[in-house]
Design a protein around this motif. Sequence first.
Motif, PDB file in Angstrom:
ATOM      1  N   ALA A 195      58.128  40.604  93.180  1.00  0.00           N
ATOM      2  CA  ALA A 195      56.763  41.126  93.266  1.00  0.00           C
ATOM      3  C   ALA A 195      56.670  42.467  92.561  1.00  0.00           C
ATOM      4  CB  ALA A 195      56.348  41.271  94.731  1.00  0.00           C
ATOM      5  N   ASN A 196      55.465  42.836  92.199  1.00  0.00           N
ATOM      6  CA  ASN A 196      55.249  44.116  91.542  1.00  0.00           C
ATOM      7  C   ASN A 196      55.842  45.248  92.379  1.00  0.00           C
ATOM      8  OD1 ASN A 196      53.270  46.671  91.364  1.00  0.00           O
ATOM      9  ND2 ASN A 196      53.325  45.667  89.367  1.00  0.00           N
ATOM     10  N   GLU A 197      56.701  46.057  91.775  1.00  0.00           N
ATOM     11  CA  GLU A 197      57.439  47.084  92.515  1.00  0.00           C
ATOM     12  C   GLU A 197      56.517  48.121  93.141  1.00  0.00           C
ATOM     13  OE1 GLU A 197      60.826  48.900  94.118  1.00  0.00           O
ATOM     14  OE2 GLU A 197      60.533  46.946  93.182  1.00  0.00           O
ATOM     15  N   THR A 198      55.477  48.506  92.424  1.00  0.00           N
ATOM     16  CA  THR A 198      54.545  49.496  92.972  1.00  0.00           C
ATOM     17  C   THR A 198      53.845  48.960  94.213  1.00  0.00           C
ATOM     18  OG1 THR A 198      54.154  50.444  90.776  1.00  0.00           O
ATOM     19  CG2 THR A 198      52.513  50.903  92.480  1.00  0.00           C
ATOM     20  N   THR A 199      53.412  47.710  94.130  1.00  0.00           N
ATOM     21  CA  THR A 199      52.749  47.080  95.274  1.00  0.00           C
ATOM     22  C   THR A 199      53.680  46.986  96.463  1.00  0.00           C
ATOM     23  OG1 THR A 199      51.404  45.774  93.740  1.00  0.00           O
ATOM     24  CG2 THR A 199      51.448  45.058  96.026  1.00  0.00           C
ATOM     25  N   VAL A 200      54.944  46.652  96.207  1.00  0.00           N
ATOM     26  CA  VAL A 200      55.935  46.566  97.285  1.00  0.00           C
ATOM     27  C   VAL A 200      56.134  47.931  97.932  1.00  0.00           C
ATOM     28  CG1 VAL A 200      58.342  46.083  97.852  1.00  0.00           C
ATOM     29  CG2 VAL A 200      57.117  44.601  96.255  1.00  0.00           C
ATOM     30  N   LYS A 201      56.278  48.968  97.110  1.00  0.00           N
ATOM     31  CA  LYS A 201      56.496  50.317  97.638  1.00  0.00           C
ATOM     32  C   LYS A 201      55.315  50.807  98.462  1.00  0.00           C
ATOM     33  CE  LYS A 201      59.732  52.112  94.182  1.00  0.00           C
ATOM     34  NZ  LYS A 201      59.931  53.118  93.102  1.00  0.00           N
ATOM     35  N   GLN A 202      54.132  50.348  98.126  1.00  0.00           N
ATOM     36  CA  GLN A 202      52.941  50.749  98.866  1.00  0.00           C
ATOM     37  C   GLN A 202      52.815  50.048 100.211  1.00  0.00           C
ATOM     38  OE1 GLN A 202      49.964  49.766  95.928  1.00  0.00           O
ATOM     39  NE2 GLN A 202      49.856  51.886  95.170  1.00  0.00           N
ATOM     40  N   ALA A 214      59.640  40.330  99.288  1.00  0.00           N
ATOM     41  CA  ALA A 214      58.756  40.591  98.152  1.00  0.00           C
ATOM     42  C   ALA A 214      59.530  41.216  96.992  1.00  0.00           C
ATOM     43  CB  ALA A 214      57.610  41.498  98.587  1.00  0.00           C
ATOM     44  N   ARG A 215      60.434  42.138  97.325  1.00  0.00           N
ATOM     45  CA  ARG A 215      61.208  42.821  96.278  1.00  0.00           C
ATOM     46  C   ARG A 215      62.182  41.857  95.609  1.00  0.00           C
ATOM     47  NH1 ARG A 215      63.664  48.438  97.925  1.00  0.00           N
ATOM     48  NH2 ARG A 215      61.467  48.955  97.609  1.00  0.00           N
ATOM     49  N   VAL A 216      62.916  41.096  96.406  1.00  0.00           N
ATOM     50  CA  VAL A 216      63.917  40.173  95.860  1.00  0.00           C
ATOM     51  C   VAL A 216      63.260  39.079  95.027  1.00  0.00           C
ATOM     52  CG1 VAL A 216      65.596  38.394  96.503  1.00  0.00           C
ATOM     53  CG2 VAL A 216      65.645  40.619  97.631  1.00  0.00           C
ATOM     54  N   CYS A 217      62.077  38.664  95.431  1.00  0.00           N
ATOM     55  CA  CYS A 217      61.404  37.563  94.732  1.00  0.00           C
ATOM     56  C   CYS A 217      60.590  38.022  93.530  1.00  0.00           C
ATOM     57  CB  CYS A 217      60.502  36.804  95.715  1.00  0.00           C
ATOM     58  SG  CYS A 217      61.425  35.884  96.969  1.00  0.00           S
ATOM     59  N   SER A 274      71.305  50.577  91.429  1.00  0.00           N
ATOM     60  CA  SER A 274      70.089  50.169  90.728  1.00  0.00           C
ATOM     61  C   SER A 274      68.867  50.480  91.555  1.00  0.00           C
ATOM     62  CB  SER A 274      70.144  48.671  90.408  1.00  0.00           C
ATOM     63  OG  SER A 274      70.097  47.923  91.592  1.00  0.00           O
ATOM     64  N   LYS A 275      67.751  50.446  90.905  1.00  0.00           N
ATOM     65  CA  LYS A 275      66.479  50.797  91.524  1.00  0.00           C
ATOM     66  C   LYS A 275      66.146  49.893  92.698  1.00  0.00           C
ATOM     67  CE  LYS A 275      61.608  51.428  90.332  1.00  0.00           C
ATOM     68  NZ  LYS A 275      60.614  51.369  89.269  1.00  0.00           N
ATOM     69  N   ASN A 276      66.502  48.611  92.614  1.00  0.00           N
ATOM     70  CA  ASN A 276      66.093  47.642  93.619  1.00  0.00           C
ATOM     71  C   ASN A 276      67.194  47.325  94.629  1.00  0.00           C
ATOM     72  OD1 ASN A 276      63.538  47.323  92.539  1.00  0.00           O
ATOM     73  ND2 ASN A 276      64.241  45.749  91.123  1.00  0.00           N
ATOM     74  N   SER A 277      68.335  48.032  94.559  1.00  0.00           N
ATOM     75  CA  SER A 277      69.429  47.717  95.461  1.00  0.00           C
ATOM     76  C   SER A 277      69.489  48.705  96.597  1.00  0.00           C
ATOM     77  CB  SER A 277      70.753  47.709  94.687  1.00  0.00           C
ATOM     78  OG  SER A 277      71.025  49.003  94.186  1.00  0.00           O
ATOM     79  N   GLY A 278      70.306  48.361  97.610  1.00  0.00           N
ATOM     80  CA  GLY A 278      70.470  49.262  98.729  1.00  0.00           C
ATOM     81  C   GLY A 278      69.442  49.024  99.808  1.00  0.00           C
TER      82      GLY A 278
END
Length: 311
Positions: free
Chosen positions: A64-71, A59-62, A2-6
């Motif tokens: 948060a906006n994915e784009t903001t996290v990636k930035q 942030a990702r697990v909780c 998945s997008k958010n795993s790994g």
Amino acid sequence: MSKNSGFSPLIPSSLKGISQVILIENAVTGLFVLVAITLSSYLLGIVTLASALIGTWIARVCGANETTVKQGLFSFNSVLTGIALTLNLNGSNRWILALAGAAVTVLVTAALMYVMRNSGLPVLTFPYIILTWFILLAPYKLENMKLNPDLVPQNLSAWKLSETDVVDWKYGLIRGIGQVYFLDNVWCGILILFAIFWASRRLGLYAILGNFIAWLTAYGLGAEVELLNMGLYGYNAVLTIFAVEYYCGINHRSTLLMGIFGAMISVPITASVGTFLSPYGLPSLTMPFLLSTWLILSARKILTKLTVKNF
């Protein structure tokens, strides 16, 4: 997968979190900065990377906006908290406290984003500053938390400026860039400057300009030469000129002038904040940068020709 795993997707976002301390979204720049920090101290390098990973992961697990996290916008405050607590606490458990602080910083960042959402101002390094100050005050009441002996409350009535009068302007200017990450090593400062140029030649020149303007201003106002040589009047100016460039737009004709003004006013603000905090034995951190930037970004609401892009 998945997008958010790994684990691997955390790495580039975390490196961007390291670079976002200087308002740059660039994983390679973050890697160069991490190398500079590690060259200064292996422990500090490990804590820096771990803090970035923790901030990004939480942030990702909780949710948060994915784009903001990636930035990397949810982890740069964690990076600063981890570094600051590692340097300003003492004892064998300081790295544990530093990483715990990095984790809590994510919650503080999210809370302040919510509280300030209608203010028109970015939170910048406010979460890191507030949380770090609170943690550094706790050891006075908590026996198992130890402060670095250098954090000694000062009696302002007996305060005297250092009598050092040998100006080391070459090293002082370089250290002013490295001090963004608490680095007092000239070679580490050069590597961080290289990392900035890697992301943007314009920002590299701005870093040199902002630091030089602050150095001249501080010297002209009679700042302690020892602090000038350590670069402690420069790093807030560098961050301020970067922030003004980012939020005011590079194409606006007044951006550079506002950036220079911000770098200049960061000097007396640095002196004032340092004086205010001396009785508590607290470091100024990036509060002068925060106040200088908020001043300029708030003023544009009334001074309408200071056009600022939305953020």
